[in-house]
Design a protein around this motif. Structure first.
Motif, mmCIF file in Angstrom:
data_model
loop_
_atom_site.group_PDB
_atom_site.id
_atom_site.type_symbol
_atom_site.label_atom_id
_atom_site.label_comp_id
_atom_site.label_asym_id
_atom_site.label_seq_id
_atom_site.Cartn_x
_atom_site.Cartn_y
_atom_site.Cartn_z
ATOM 1 N N VAL A 152 5.787 13.660 13.609
ATOM 2 C CA VAL A 152 5.312 12.762 14.670
ATOM 3 C C VAL A 152 6.281 12.846 15.850
ATOM 4 O O VAL A 152 7.484 13.062 15.657
ATOM 5 N N ALA A 153 5.740 12.708 17.047
ATOM 6 C CA ALA A 153 6.565 12.487 18.234
ATOM 7 C C ALA A 153 6.577 10.974 18.445
ATOM 8 O O ALA A 153 5.553 10.386 18.801
ATOM 9 N N PRO A 154 7.711 10.312 18.193
ATOM 10 C CA PRO A 154 7.733 8.846 18.264
ATOM 11 C C PRO A 154 7.144 8.323 19.572
ATOM 12 O O PRO A 154 7.458 8.828 20.650
ATOM 13 N N GLY A 155 6.291 7.312 19.458
ATOM 14 C CA GLY A 155 5.597 6.800 20.634
ATOM 15 C C GLY A 155 6.528 6.165 21.638
ATOM 16 O O GLY A 155 6.374 6.360 22.841
ATOM 17 N N HIS A 156 7.475 5.384 21.183
ATOM 18 C CA HIS A 156 8.490 4.801 22.066
ATOM 19 C C HIS A 156 9.844 5.244 21.550
ATOM 20 O O HIS A 156 10.327 4.781 20.528
ATOM 21 N N GLU A 157 10.456 6.154 22.295
ATOM 22 C CA GLU A 157 11.706 6.740 21.857
ATOM 23 C C GLU A 157 12.835 5.705 21.823
ATOM 24 O O GLU A 157 12.837 4.771 22.575
ATOM 25 N N ILE A 158 13.708 5.864 20.941
ATOM 26 C CA ILE A 158 15.077 5.353 20.823
ATOM 27 C C ILE A 158 15.611 5.602 19.426
ATOM 28 O O ILE A 158 16.811 5.597 19.210
ATOM 29 N N VAL A 159 14.703 5.871 18.479
ATOM 30 C CA VAL A 159 15.179 6.178 17.131
ATOM 31 C C VAL A 159 16.095 7.385 17.156
ATOM 32 O O VAL A 159 17.056 7.464 16.379
ATOM 33 N N GLU A 160 15.863 8.301 18.087
ATOM 34 C CA GLU A 160 16.691 9.498 18.182
ATOM 35 C C GLU A 160 18.133 9.139 18.550
ATOM 36 O O GLU A 160 19.091 9.674 17.973
ATOM 37 N N MET A 161 18.298 8.242 19.524
ATOM 38 C CA MET A 161 19.638 7.785 19.896
ATOM 39 C C MET A 161 20.305 7.066 18.724
ATOM 40 O O MET A 161 21.504 7.252 18.457
ATOM 41 N N GLY A 162 19.541 6.226 18.046
ATOM 42 C CA GLY A 162 20.091 5.466 16.930
ATOM 43 C C GLY A 162 20.527 6.358 15.776
ATOM 44 O O GLY A 162 21.576 6.132 15.150
ATOM 45 N N LEU A 163 19.738 7.387 15.485
ATOM 46 C CA LEU A 163 20.103 8.314 14.413
ATOM 47 C C LEU A 163 21.411 9.040 14.744
ATOM 48 O O LEU A 163 22.244 9.277 13.857
ATOM 49 N N VAL A 164 21.592 9.392 16.011
ATOM 50 C CA VAL A 164 22.840 10.047 16.413
ATOM 51 C C VAL A 164 24.027 9.112 16.177
ATOM 52 O O VAL A 164 25.092 9.539 15.700
ATOM 53 N N LYS A 165 23.849 7.831 16.476
ATOM 54 C CA LYS A 165 24.958 6.889 16.241
ATOM 55 C C LYS A 165 25.289 6.787 14.754
ATOM 56 O O LYS A 165 26.468 6.737 14.367
ATOM 57 N N LEU A 166 24.266 6.769 13.905
ATOM 58 C CA LEU A 166 24.532 6.728 12.464
ATOM 59 C C LEU A 166 25.207 8.012 12.003
ATOM 60 O O LEU A 166 26.072 7.991 11.121
ATOM 61 N N TYR A 167 24.813 9.127 12.572
ATOM 62 C CA TYR A 167 25.468 10.396 12.248
ATOM 63 C C TYR A 167 26.941 10.351 12.616
ATOM 64 O O TYR A 167 27.811 10.807 11.847
#
Length: 668
Positions: free
Chosen positions: A203-218
């Motif tokens: 899926v291409a997330p409809g409203h992005e920000i999960v990508e930024m959050g995943l980087v922080k968890l990484y």
């Protein structure tokens, strides 16, 4: 000691897991920067004592907290409006955590723990956390779909909720060292890595920000799955079938930044907040993976936005329908949208672009947004807000979706809670560091404790910015230290209104930047917008910079049709506007000839202390019988744009006609 330990833990985790690439330039953590600045410290304190408590209170009063309680009990009915209402709690926790990091508060700490318990109980056993479904899985929110994830591309906001939760959990862990919220986030992130990815659900997330959050968890855990999933989500864009030739942005995919792969994109498109979060994540992943195609793409997009789609006060998102970017040079004033969340996202993205390239032009845009189109979104009381940030308000017309006065809360209250999380982190944008030295990006009174080439260095700023242009920096290394000090010389101090030809200053700049080291005028090299001073620094070495604080008239490119024949006013980093309160109840009748001269006057008792500009201009008056008009000389006062709408409702304007071109006749 706790925060120092956490920074070491973060670094150690990442080295253990073999991370080698990252931003070549790293921001100095806000916890290492102590402000003594009246302009920003007062705002941070208001955010701590007013904005954050009010946000928590409203989360409770509106049912946002209750949604989590009902999700834990698997009983009741989702009691707010939008499935992303969960994020208002997450964002306020994030802001409160940043506040805790520099201002310990046992009561607040205990309250956050109580909220985290409620959140943990709402999380399903496999990690899923989304109250709009969990409360009653057989009757979820209408935007959510009958099953998990089936409407994620559209409006379910399941991954958006996760992204904000990851950001908040990272902030809470950083501030407190506790894992109670971080464990919830990791459990949810692990669910995402099991669910999405190659050979799994796409899926291409409809409203992005999960990508930024995943980087922080990484960054915290070193778990490479999180970084890979962030990249996977980015790479899913452009794979969905749309009506490619449709002019409707929803139908052609532009609204979602999904019409084509990010590596093929050339312009800023669609919902402005979603775009900022996506481009920020692309920058993060590019830094961590070395993906050159990502880097080239966001360079192109940035050039398009700053060259064709940026408002003069740093706002973005011109079109109310869909909160979107308009076409190139589509920058209307009466219907300007300029969502506060978009200004916040603009700060996030430009900070990352600076960290990639080390160019001051990105901080120039960040500063413009921060000092103008962002803090305009919160009232001086810290408890009233703008969702949209107008460029012009007339008594005769107001677009229904735009605001002429502030509100305490909104049905969709993403902006107030976004403000709550941004303001405490401002000290983290002041300084940055590379292998060979230190960058000074923002001019805010205070001190920073750094380690440069393994040597402790304290850097102290003293100024009265943004009202005055005199800057004093005191360098205090523990022992003689050899490094480059890079001080940003703002574009506006180099006769550059923005780093493009979208806006320019009229006339010549009268004064130039002067730099002194230990009292002696010093020549310096200018590299990527920074004055570079390379020397062996000794204790109490002083650098003085004098920035020309002239009042400048700004004009727009001829391609911006809505601003033709008009001027805006800038002094230092601040854009000014005329408000009804200072100008006989009207601003739409003001004409500012090019030769208008303004005098700066600081008024400590006005709007928490501001420098206003006073001048003589022309006013267009209508005769009592409505049969004739005439112009008269009249005094005009303009105030910083960020401060408007703190004294009631009335007219306001940023752009002023320089002469009479035509007259619209209104008939009823």
């Amino acid at each position: 000691m706790k925060r120092t330990f956490l920074l070491v833990v973060f670094s150690g985790m990442l080295s253990v897991y073999g991370q080698q690439r990252d931003y070549a330039i790293q921001a100095i953590p806000f916890t290492s920067v102590k402000l003594t600045d009246q302009f920003w410290q007062s705002r941070i304190e208001t955010n701590r004592t007013a904005t954050i408590p009010a946000s928590f209170e409203r989360c409770e009063n509106t049912g946002r907290v209750k949604n989590f309680v009902m999700a834990a009990e698997k009983s009741g009915k989702f009691c707010t409006t939008f499935p992303f209402d969960d994020t208002d709690i997450y964002k306020t926790i994030e802001g409160a955590s940043y506040s805790l990091a520099v201002h310990p508060d046992k009561k607040l700490d205990k309250y956050l723990d109580s909220l985290i318990v409620i959140i943990s109980k709402a999380q399903e056993p496999d990690g899923y956390l989304y109250t709009a479904r969990t409360i009653d899985p057989q009757h979820p929110h209408s935007w959510s779909g009958d099953e998990r994830w089936v409407k994620e591309h559209d409006n379910s906001h399941e991954l958006y909720n996760s992204g904000h939760m990851f950001e908040a959990a990272a902030a809470h862990f950083f501030a407190t060292g506790k894992r109670n919220f971080l464990n919830i986030a990791v459990k949810n992130a692990d669910l995402l890595t099991r669910t999405f990815g190659p050979g799994k659900r796409s899926v291409a997330p409809g409203h992005e920000i999960v990508e930024m959050g995943l980087v922080k968890l990484y960054r915290i855990t070193g778990k490479k799955d999180y970084l890979e999933l962030a990249k996977f989500f980015i790479d899913q864009r452009g794979k969905r079938e749309y009506k490619k030739k449709s002019g409707n942005s929803w139908e052609n995919g532009n609204y979602w930044q999904d019409a084509r792969p990010i590596t093929q994109e050339n312009e800023a498109l669609g919902h402005a907040v979603r775009a900022m979060y996506l481009y920020s994540a692309v920058a993060d992943v590019a830094a961590l993976t070395g993906d050159k195609e990502y880097l080239q793409a966001i360079d192109r997009i940035w050039n398009n936005m700053v060259g064709r789609k940026l408002y003069v006060q740093g706002g973005i998102g011109a079109v109310p329908d869909g909160e979107q970017f308009g076409a190139d040079y589509e920058l209307p004033n009466e219907t300007a949208y300029n969502e506060t969340c978009a200004a916040i996202g603009n700060v996030y993205w430009n900070q990352r672009m600076f960290q990639l390239h080390g160019d001051a032009k990105y901080i120039d845009v960040l500063e413009k947004s921060l000092y103008n189109g962002l803090i305009s979104g919160v009232g001086l009381d810290g408890k009233s807000f703008f969702y949209t940030n107008a460029m012009q308000v007339k008594n005769t017309f107001h677009y229904p979706r735009l605001e002429a006065e502030r509100s305490g809360w909104f049905e969709c209250s993403c902006c107030p809670t976004n403000v709550a999380r941004l303001i405490p982190s401002v000290p983290g944008y002041v300084y940055a560091q590379s292998e060979d030295g230190v960058y000074v990006n923002l001019f805010i009174n205070g001190s920073a404790n750094l380690v440069v080439n393994k040597k402790p260095v304290q850097l102290i700023q003293q100024n009265n910015y943004p009202w005055e242009g005199g800057l004093l920096f005191t360098v205090k290394p523990k022992s003689t230290a050899d490094f480059k000090l890079r001080i940003r010389i703002p574009g506006w101090a180099r006769n550059e209104a923005v780093p493009s030809d979208l806006y320019s200053f009229q006339g010549s700049q009268l004064a130039s930047v002067v730099l002194k080291v230990n009292g002696e005028v010093t020549s310096y090299s200018l590299e990527k917008g920074y004055a570079v001073i390379n020397r062996k620094w000794k204790d109490n070495d002083k650098v003085e910079v004098s920035l020309p604080m002239e009042v400048r008239m700004v004009k727009a490119s001829e391609k911006v049709k809505d601003d033709q024949g008009k001027v805006a006013i800038q002094r230092g980093p601040l854009i000014y506007c005329a408000e009804w309160k200072d100008n006989d109840g009207r601003t739409s009748n003001i004409i500012l000839p090019e030769e208008t001269v303004f005098k700066p006057v600081f008024q400590k008792d006005l709007l928490n202390g501001v420098t206003v500009l006073k001048g003589e201009a022309l006013g267009v008056n209508v005769s009592a019988d409505g049969k004739s008009i005439h112009t008269v000389n009249k005094p005009v006062t303009v105030i910083p744009y960020y401060a408007w709408a703190n004294r009631g409702k009335g007219e306001m304007t940023v752009w002023f006609p320089a002469r009479v071109k035509e007259v619209d006749l209104l008939t009823k």
